[in-house]
Design an enzyme around this catalytic site. Structure first.
Site, short mmCIF file in Angstrom:
data_model
loop_
_atom_site.label_atom_id
_atom_site.label_comp_id
_atom_site.label_asym_id
_atom_site.label_seq_id
_atom_site.Cartn_x
_atom_site.Cartn_y
_atom_site.Cartn_z
N TYR A 143 0.85 -1.19 0.00
CA TYR A 143 0.00 0.00 0.00
C TYR A 143 0.89 1.26 0.00
O TYR A 143 2.12 1.16 0.09
CB TYR A 143 -0.94 -0.03 1.20
N ARG B 118 1.45 -0.83 10.88
CA ARG B 118 1.73 -2.17 10.35
C ARG B 118 2.76 -2.07 9.23
O ARG B 118 2.61 -1.22 8.33
CB ARG B 118 0.45 -2.80 9.81
C1 LIG Z 1 -8.92 -12.51 3.10
C2 LIG Z 1 -7.71 -11.73 3.55
C3 LIG Z 1 -7.74 -10.35 3.47
C4 LIG Z 1 -6.64 -9.60 3.94
N1 LIG Z 1 -6.72 -8.23 3.94
C5 LIG Z 1 -5.75 -7.50 4.55
C6 LIG Z 1 -5.94 -6.10 4.78
O1 LIG Z 1 -6.98 -5.52 4.46
N2 LIG Z 1 -4.93 -5.43 5.40
C7 LIG Z 1 -3.77 -6.06 5.80
O2 LIG Z 1 -2.87 -5.40 6.36
N3 LIG Z 1 -3.59 -7.38 5.62
C8 LIG Z 1 -4.57 -8.12 5.04
N4 LIG Z 1 -4.43 -9.48 4.94
C9 LIG Z 1 -3.24 -10.14 5.52
C10 LIG Z 1 -3.53 -10.61 6.96
O3 LIG Z 1 -3.71 -9.51 7.83
C11 LIG Z 1 -2.40 -11.50 7.50
O4 LIG Z 1 -1.21 -10.74 7.59
C12 LIG Z 1 -2.16 -12.69 6.61
O5 LIG Z 1 -3.38 -13.38 6.36
C13 LIG Z 1 -1.18 -13.70 7.23
O6 LIG Z 1 -1.66 -14.16 8.46
P1 LIG Z 1 -2.36 -15.62 8.59
O7 LIG Z 1 -1.36 -16.61 8.06
O8 LIG Z 1 -2.60 -15.76 10.07
O9 LIG Z 1 -3.62 -15.60 7.78
C14 LIG Z 1 -5.49 -10.26 4.47
C15 LIG Z 1 -5.48 -11.65 4.50
C16 LIG Z 1 -6.57 -12.39 4.09
C17 LIG Z 1 -6.55 -13.89 4.20
#
Ligand SMILES: Cc1cc2nc3c(=O)[nH]c(=O)nc-3n(C[C@H](O)[C@H](O)[C@H](O)COP(=O)(O)O)c2cc1C
Length: 360
Positions: free
Chosen positions: A184, A231
């Site tokens: 971003y 973040r």
């Molecule tokens: C469906 C989805 C949407 C996401 N949207 C964002 C977001 O809007 N902003 C962001 O910083 N990270 C976003 N992420 C990343 C997550 O915050 C996280 O860092 C990532 O899923 C890895 O963590 P996990 O392995 O526990 O899922 C998104 C992840 C997923 C799966």
């Protein structure tokens, strides 16, 4: 034999907030906002279902009505209507006993001209396109070369973040998280592959951090530092993002952020990096003395380990929280976890959103 340490379920004091546990719900875009980028009652229900998290970070919320937009179903926070509509989300989370920060974001070069309002343009720190394609309303199209922002245009975007921070306060959020990760606009400024400016917003890590620091100052007009989180994702290569020396550069950036008295720094970095990528977390942990959240691919075992070893204070869970509204209780009990259905991550309605079952 002593029982293994379970710090994930210990309370934590985050500035003025008392968190009942150290599980954070990671920010996740779900694209279920109504026309006008308005949050809905269904979104309120989804977040309230997950209120047992120590802290919820909302999906990313767009701050720029013209140039920072993507899919129309991503929510915004740049007018009073959106602010009132967010109130139903924050009220529902609070009524369920939870706490929620708003993740404020701008797409920068990740937007596409076909998605922007009239007068909007694809912008970035430098005229360097992201790699890959973006899903537009019709077909995937290559990312466009962004317009390199002038200093006046930078100031206008900083002011938009300030206004969104004000609206977030009036909407009842407990704080704001500035989205400086995942390609971003803030991330585009922070990393040197996308920021090749030679003015005061580029050149060294200190200068690349200036845009973020300006935004923090704008948010501080409405929030104490203790309610502002940031973040970052120093090694995530989403949309062709990269940096020539993430450990050194983010050491500098974390030192600058340490002076801001923030609620937390939220680092997207798994416990073990893929081959070839450095681990930046230890350097950040040394440079930044406030609370550190780690995110990406954590499970119960790796989360307990990073907390027990003092490598972080909180751990964020994305997909696991998406699919398990009562994740803290499930992890505590060692109960089975619902699998996440990727096909419904970004679809409409309650399926794959509010219909994941709770433990009985
Ligand atoms: C469906 C989805 C949407 C996401 N949207 C964002 C977001 O809007 N902003 C962001 O910083 N990270 C976003 N992420 C990343 C997550 O915050 C996280 O860092 C990532 O899923 C890895 O963590 P996990 O392995 O526990 O899922 C998104 C992840 C997923 C799966």
């Amino acid at each position: 034999m002593t029982a293994p340490s379970q710090p994930l379920f210990d309370p934590f004091t985050l500035g003025p907030l008392d968190l009942p546990n150290r599980l954070v719900m990671a920010p996740m875009t779900r694209r279920r906002a109504a026309d006008g980028k308005l949050p809905t009652a269904l979104m309120a229900q989804y977040y309230a279902q997950r209120a047992s998290a120590g802290l919820i970070v909302s999906e990313s919320i767009e701050v720029d009505p013209l140039s920072g937009l993507t899919a129309p179903t991503r929510p915004g926070l740049f007018n009073g209507k959106q602010q009132s509509a967010w109130r139903q989300v924050t009220d529902a989370v609070h009524a369920a006993g939870g706490r929620i920060f708003a993740q404020l974001s701008h797409m920068g070069r990740g937007a596409h001209s076909s998605q922007l309002e009239s007068g909007g343009r694809v912008v970035g720190p430098s005229a360097i396109a992201a790699t890959g394609s973006i899903y537009t309303a019709t077909v995937p199209l290559p990312y466009e070369v962004p317009h390199a922002l002038s200093e006046d245009e930078i100031a206008a975007i900083v002011a938009q973040y300030g206004e969104a921070a004000r609206l977030a306060k009036d909407a009842g959020f407990d704080g704001v998280e500035l989205h400086g990760a995942n390609g971003y606009l803030i991330d585009q400024f922070l990393r040197d592959a996308s920021n090749q400016r030679d003015d005061r917003y580029g050149g060294s890590a200190e200068r690349r951090a200036r845009f973020l620091l300006d935004i923090i100052a704008a948010a501080k007009a409405h929030w104490p530092g203790q309610k502002i989180g940031v973040r970052v994702s120093p090694t995530n290569n989403f949309q062709g993002m990269s940096d020539s020396d993430p450990v050194a550069h983010y050491g500098v950036i974390a030192t600058l952020l340490d002076r801001e008295g923030l609620a937390y720094l939220h680092l997207v970095e798994p416990a073990t990096q893929p081959e070839g990528l450095p681990q930046v977390a230890p350097t950040i942990r040394q440079a930044f003395t406030g609370p550190l959240i780690l995110a990406a691919k954590y499970d119960l075992v790796s989360a307990q380990a990073v907390l027990a070893e003092g490598r972080a204070d909180l751990v964020a869970f994305g997909e696991l929280f998406l699919a398990n509204p009562d994740l803290p209780e499930r992890l505590k009990r060692g109960a089975p976890l619902n699998p996440a259905d990727k096909a419904t991550f970004y679809t409409e309605g309650e399926r794959g959103y509010t219909d994941y079952p709770f433990l009985v």
